[in-house]
Design an enzyme around this catalytic site. Structure first.
Site, short mmCIF file in Angstrom:
data_model
loop_
_atom_site.label_atom_id
_atom_site.label_comp_id
_atom_site.label_asym_id
_atom_site.label_seq_id
_atom_site.Cartn_x
_atom_site.Cartn_y
_atom_site.Cartn_z
N GLU A 316 0.81 -1.23 0.00
CA GLU A 316 0.00 0.00 0.00
C GLU A 316 0.84 1.27 0.00
O GLU A 316 0.29 2.37 -0.02
CB GLU A 316 -0.95 0.05 1.21
CG GLU A 316 -1.92 -1.10 1.32
CD GLU A 316 -2.81 -1.00 2.56
OE1 GLU A 316 -2.80 0.05 3.24
OE2 GLU A 316 -3.53 -1.98 2.83
N GLY A 317 2.16 1.17 0.05
CA GLY A 317 3.00 2.35 0.21
C GLY A 317 3.17 2.76 1.66
O GLY A 317 3.66 3.86 1.94
#
Length: 348
Positions: A316-317
């Site tokens: 997801e970063g």
């Protein structure tokens, strides 16, 4: 514009001595701020200035589905989880939402190839290539035309945020079974046996892990003899989200932006970008070491030292969002900390 026409300039060393002197003459022992000093030097070189700034930090989360997920051989989660998690991003309920809000980071969610049609939403960009890739256990994941389209769309997305004032960009992803695509790409680009690249992903048990290794070994053997270059490797094994990230990374480095690199899947996209343009590494800050077993090997291959080791394996970063304050601190000390001369402090 063809991705092969893009060039990334190696970091200019013109200001290196001046920047190092600025760092060394702050009111501290030489090297006392450790990795912060290395980051400050790197971002100064990227921006070619002794007073670098962090402007409108943005994280792009690229989402895509993978045909292999429908075989139930590589992930315990159904393919539908990809679209469900994208909706969670849009509703603000995911980890990446929490950390972006905490650290004042602009979040953009990119539909690169999810197997559904989403309603319009302010956070969502529709860049869909197709509703998921083909099952690469029987065919290439995508056509050459789809691969080039994904690369170009990634570039366009970065050009847009750059035009709006962003100079630092983090990369995240969501896609059930994309650890499998990342393992295949890792095996190809690092010449590592597939069993040393495959991890548990979203949490397969021992039997599931062995099935995943066996499946991906068969996939690798099916395609490897037809791959002659990095683009063909992306066609055979990639996800649309991985290929779009690769194009986005290449464009960001060509625009002299700072790239924040997340975990295993994001780094697999970087492996492809690095194979196309090795100079990209000068623009990359590696945010953390993933709990996925192949990630440490990827980082070693790239001779990269990550900022954090928190046991993260979410994607997801999230690693980028958590690491950004460290990057900001590096720029802040360079710009705002007194020197021995300005503070009238005696040097050693």
């Amino acid at each position: 514009m063809n991705i092969m026409d893009l060039t990334i300039q190696p970091l200019s060393k013109e200001l290196q001595d001046t920047l190092q002197q600025e760092i060394d003459f702050k009111t501290k022992p030489i090297g006392a701020l450790g990795t912060l000093e290395s980051i400050a030097l790197q971002i100064g070189l990227i921006q070619n200035t002794v007073t670098p700034v962090i402007s409108k930090p943005t994280i792009m989360v690229f989402a895509g589905d993978h045909g292999i997920a429908t075989t139930n051989k590589v992930s315990p989660y159904p393919q539908e989880v990809t679209q469900q998690m994208v909706l969670n991003f849009l509703q603000g309920g995911a980890a990446i939402n929490v950390f972006c809000k905490q650290n004042n980071i602009l979040l953009k969610v990119i539909d690169a190839g999810v197997n559904t049609n989403f309603e319009e939403h302010p956070l969502l960009t529709n860049a869909k290539i197709a509703k998921g890739t083909q099952d690469y256990s029987t065919d290439k994941a995508m056509t050459l035309e789809q691969c080039h389209e994904a690369l170009e769309k990634g570039r366009q997305l970065v050009r847009k945020v750059y035009s709006e004032g962003c100079n630092i960009i983090g990369f995240g992803e969501m896609g059930i079974s994309n650890t499998s695509a990342a393992a295949l790409l890792m095996s190809y680009f690092t010449n590592t046996p597939i069993q040393n690249c495959v991890g548990r992903g979203t949490g397969v048990d021992d039997n599931g892990l062995q099935l995943k290794i066996n499946t991906l070994t068969q996939v690798y053997n099916l395609h490897i003899h037809t791959i002659q270059n990095p683009i063909e490797a992306l066609c055979a094994f990639g996800g649309f989200e991985i290929v779009m990230m690769c194009g986005a990374m290449l464009e960001a480095a060509s625009l002299k932006m700072t790239l924040l690199i997340d975990g295993f899947i994001v780094t697999s996209a970087l492996l492809a970008a690095h194979a196309l343009e090795p100079a990209i590494l000068g623009y990359c800050i590696f945010c953390h070491t993933s709990g996925e077993q192949g990630h440490k090997k990827m980082l070693a291959f790239l001779n990269a030292t990550p900022l954090l080791n928190l046991g993260l394996r979410l994607g997801e970063g999230t690693g980028c969002a958590i690491a950004l304050p460290i990057v900001q601190a590096s720029v802040n000390f360079l710009n705002n900390m007194a020197t021995f001369k300005s503070a009238n402090v005696s040097e050693a």
